[in-house]
Design a protein around this motif. Structure first.
Motif, PDB file in Angstrom:
ATOM      1  N   ALA A  19       0.531  -0.827   0.255  1.00  0.00           N
ATOM      2  CA  ALA A  19      -0.182   0.180   0.155  1.00  0.00           C
ATOM      3  C   ALA A  19       0.661   1.286   0.180  1.00  0.00           C
ATOM      4  N   ARG A  20       1.691   1.008   0.753  1.00  0.00           N
ATOM      5  CA  ARG A  20       3.105   2.442   0.538  1.00  0.00           C
ATOM      6  C   ARG A  20       3.381   2.565  -0.509  1.00  0.00           C
ATOM      7  N   THR A  21       3.967   1.139  -1.566  1.00  0.00           N
ATOM      8  CA  THR A  21       4.435   1.558  -2.430  1.00  0.00           C
ATOM      9  C   THR A  21       3.639   1.737  -3.573  1.00  0.00           C
ATOM     10  N   TRP A  22       2.235   1.634  -3.924  1.00  0.00           N
ATOM     11  CA  TRP A  22       1.687   1.380  -4.428  1.00  0.00           C
ATOM     12  C   TRP A  22       1.343   3.503  -3.932  1.00  0.00           C
ATOM     13  N   ASN A  23       0.687   4.040  -3.295  1.00  0.00           N
ATOM     14  CA  ASN A  23       0.894   5.013  -2.878  1.00  0.00           C
ATOM     15  C   ASN A  23       1.693   6.638  -3.034  1.00  0.00           C
ATOM     16  N   THR A  24       2.799   5.718  -3.141  1.00  0.00           N
ATOM     17  CA  THR A  24       4.058   6.561  -3.699  1.00  0.00           C
ATOM     18  C   THR A  24       3.802   6.988  -5.018  1.00  0.00           C
ATOM     19  N   ILE A  25       3.987   5.523  -6.095  1.00  0.00           N
ATOM     20  CA  ILE A  25       3.515   5.927  -7.543  1.00  0.00           C
ATOM     21  C   ILE A  25       2.369   6.279  -7.794  1.00  0.00           C
ATOM     22  N   ALA A  26       1.307   6.185  -7.027  1.00  0.00           N
ATOM     23  CA  ALA A  26       0.106   7.077  -7.430  1.00  0.00           C
ATOM     24  C   ALA A  26       0.166   9.046  -7.181  1.00  0.00           C
ATOM     25  N   GLU A  27       1.223   8.803  -5.831  1.00  0.00           N
ATOM     26  CA  GLU A  27       1.031  10.755  -5.716  1.00  0.00           C
ATOM     27  C   GLU A  27       1.611  11.171  -6.220  1.00  0.00           C
ATOM     28  N   THR A  28       3.198  10.329  -7.553  1.00  0.00           N
ATOM     29  CA  THR A  28       3.637  10.926  -7.941  1.00  0.00           C
ATOM     30  C   THR A  28       2.800  10.719  -9.421  1.00  0.00           C
ATOM     31  N   LEU A  29       2.167   9.831 -10.391  1.00  0.00           N
ATOM     32  CA  LEU A  29       2.145   9.504 -11.157  1.00  0.00           C
ATOM     33  C   LEU A  29       0.777  10.810 -11.100  1.00  0.00           C
ATOM     34  N   ASN A  30      -0.130  10.801  -9.947  1.00  0.00           N
ATOM     35  CA  ASN A  30      -0.921  12.011  -9.922  1.00  0.00           C
ATOM     36  C   ASN A  30      -0.640  13.898 -10.569  1.00  0.00           C
ATOM     37  N   HIS A  31       1.241  13.909 -10.274  1.00  0.00           N
ATOM     38  CA  HIS A  31       1.232  15.244 -10.836  1.00  0.00           C
ATOM     39  C   HIS A  31       0.959  14.849 -12.689  1.00  0.00           C
ATOM     40  N   LEU A  32       0.923  14.176 -13.372  1.00  0.00           N
ATOM     41  CA  LEU A  32       1.100  14.044 -14.613  1.00  0.00           C
ATOM     42  C   LEU A  32      -0.653  14.369 -15.030  1.00  0.00           C
ATOM     43  N   PRO A  33      -1.141  15.297 -16.042  1.00  0.00           N
ATOM     44  CA  PRO A  33      -2.217  16.067 -16.110  1.00  0.00           C
ATOM     45  C   PRO A  33      -3.172  14.671 -16.916  1.00  0.00           C
ATOM     46  N   GLY A  34      -4.385  14.525 -16.646  1.00  0.00           N
ATOM     47  CA  GLY A  34      -5.260  13.681 -16.434  1.00  0.00           C
ATOM     48  C   GLY A  34      -5.187  12.017 -15.926  1.00  0.00           C
ATOM     49  N   VAL A  35      -4.012  11.941 -15.225  1.00  0.00           N
ATOM     50  CA  VAL A  35      -4.278  11.021 -14.388  1.00  0.00           C
ATOM     51  C   VAL A  35      -4.447  11.790 -12.885  1.00  0.00           C
ATOM     52  N   ASN A  36      -5.408  10.274 -12.423  1.00  0.00           N
ATOM     53  CA  ASN A  36      -5.868  10.127 -10.651  1.00  0.00           C
ATOM     54  C   ASN A  36      -6.518   9.545 -10.161  1.00  0.00           C
ATOM     55  N   LEU A  37      -5.267   8.910  -9.513  1.00  0.00           N
ATOM     56  CA  LEU A  37      -5.254   7.212  -8.931  1.00  0.00           C
ATOM     57  C   LEU A  37      -6.157   7.569  -7.644  1.00  0.00           C
ATOM     58  N   SER A  38      -6.229   6.891  -7.185  1.00  0.00           N
ATOM     59  CA  SER A  38      -7.000   6.892  -6.066  1.00  0.00           C
ATOM     60  C   SER A  38      -5.432   6.280  -5.314  1.00  0.00           C
ATOM     61  N   LEU A  39      -5.606   6.580  -4.221  1.00  0.00           N
ATOM     62  CA  LEU A  39      -4.266   5.708  -3.025  1.00  0.00           C
ATOM     63  C   LEU A  39      -5.709   4.808  -2.833  1.00  0.00           C
ATOM     64  N   SER A  40      -4.255   3.918  -1.625  1.00  0.00           N
ATOM     65  CA  SER A  40      -4.174   2.324  -0.777  1.00  0.00           C
ATOM     66  C   SER A  40      -5.450   3.107   0.440  1.00  0.00           C
ATOM     67  N   ALA A  41      -6.039   2.743   1.193  1.00  0.00           N
ATOM     68  CA  ALA A  41      -5.775   1.997   1.986  1.00  0.00           C
ATOM     69  C   ALA A  41      -4.693   1.949   3.132  1.00  0.00           C
ATOM     70  N   LEU A  42      -4.163   3.089   4.362  1.00  0.00           N
ATOM     71  CA  LEU A  42      -3.315   2.030   5.117  1.00  0.00           C
ATOM     72  C   LEU A  42      -3.704   2.430   6.773  1.00  0.00           C
ATOM     73  N   PRO A  43      -3.367   0.903   7.432  1.00  0.00           N
ATOM     74  CA  PRO A  43      -3.447   0.767   8.862  1.00  0.00           C
ATOM     75  C   PRO A  43      -3.578   2.103   9.627  1.00  0.00           C
ATOM     76  N   GLY A  44      -4.933   1.900  10.352  1.00  0.00           N
ATOM     77  CA  GLY A  44      -5.145   2.739  10.432  1.00  0.00           C
ATOM     78  C   GLY A  44      -5.405   4.527  10.043  1.00  0.00           C
ATOM     79  N   ASP A  45      -5.458   4.447   8.444  1.00  0.00           N
ATOM     80  CA  ASP A  45      -5.018   6.030   8.105  1.00  0.00           C
ATOM     81  C   ASP A  45      -6.831   6.032   7.196  1.00  0.00           C
ATOM     82  N   ASN A  46      -7.513   7.513   7.715  1.00  0.00           N
ATOM     83  CA  ASN A  46      -9.397   7.018   6.576  1.00  0.00           C
ATOM     84  C   ASN A  46      -8.851   8.275   5.597  1.00  0.00           C
TER      85      ASN A  46
END
Length: 87
Positions: free
Chosen positions: A37-64
């Motif tokens: 989940a942490r790895t996916w979130n890092t990749i998704a946050e990086t790719l979300n900076h590209l125009p037209g990309v809007n990936l959702s983040l994975s839930a981390l334990p204890g994270d809302n």
């Protein structure tokens, strides 16, 4: 010496071992999921900076914040109303 073995139960011993192994693999699986989940979130946050990309983040334990992107919605490409036809 014999009094020690009067309270010994082989089935209780094996049940305790099974519970211990189960807890070990439960913790291991939770660690693998959290790492992914942490790895996916890092990749998704990086790719979300590209125009037209809007990936959702994975839930981390204890994270809302699952599904919330830190960069907000993906920007849209402006359209030109006066664009010259091509061809």
């Amino acid at each position: 010496m014999c009094a020690y073995f009067t309270d010994f139960s082989l089935s209780d011993t094996f049940a305790g071992m099974i519970d211990g192994v189960s807890a070990l693999f439960t913790g291991l699986w939770a660690s693998v999921k959290a790492t992914f989940a942490r790895t996916w979130n890092t990749i998704a946050e990086t790719l979300n900076h590209l125009p037209g990309v809007n990936l959702s983040l994975s839930a981390l334990p204890g994270d809302n914040t699952a599904g919330v992107t830190t960069s907000g919605p993906a920007p849209t490409r402006p359209t030109s109303r006066n664009a010259a036809p091509t061809g």
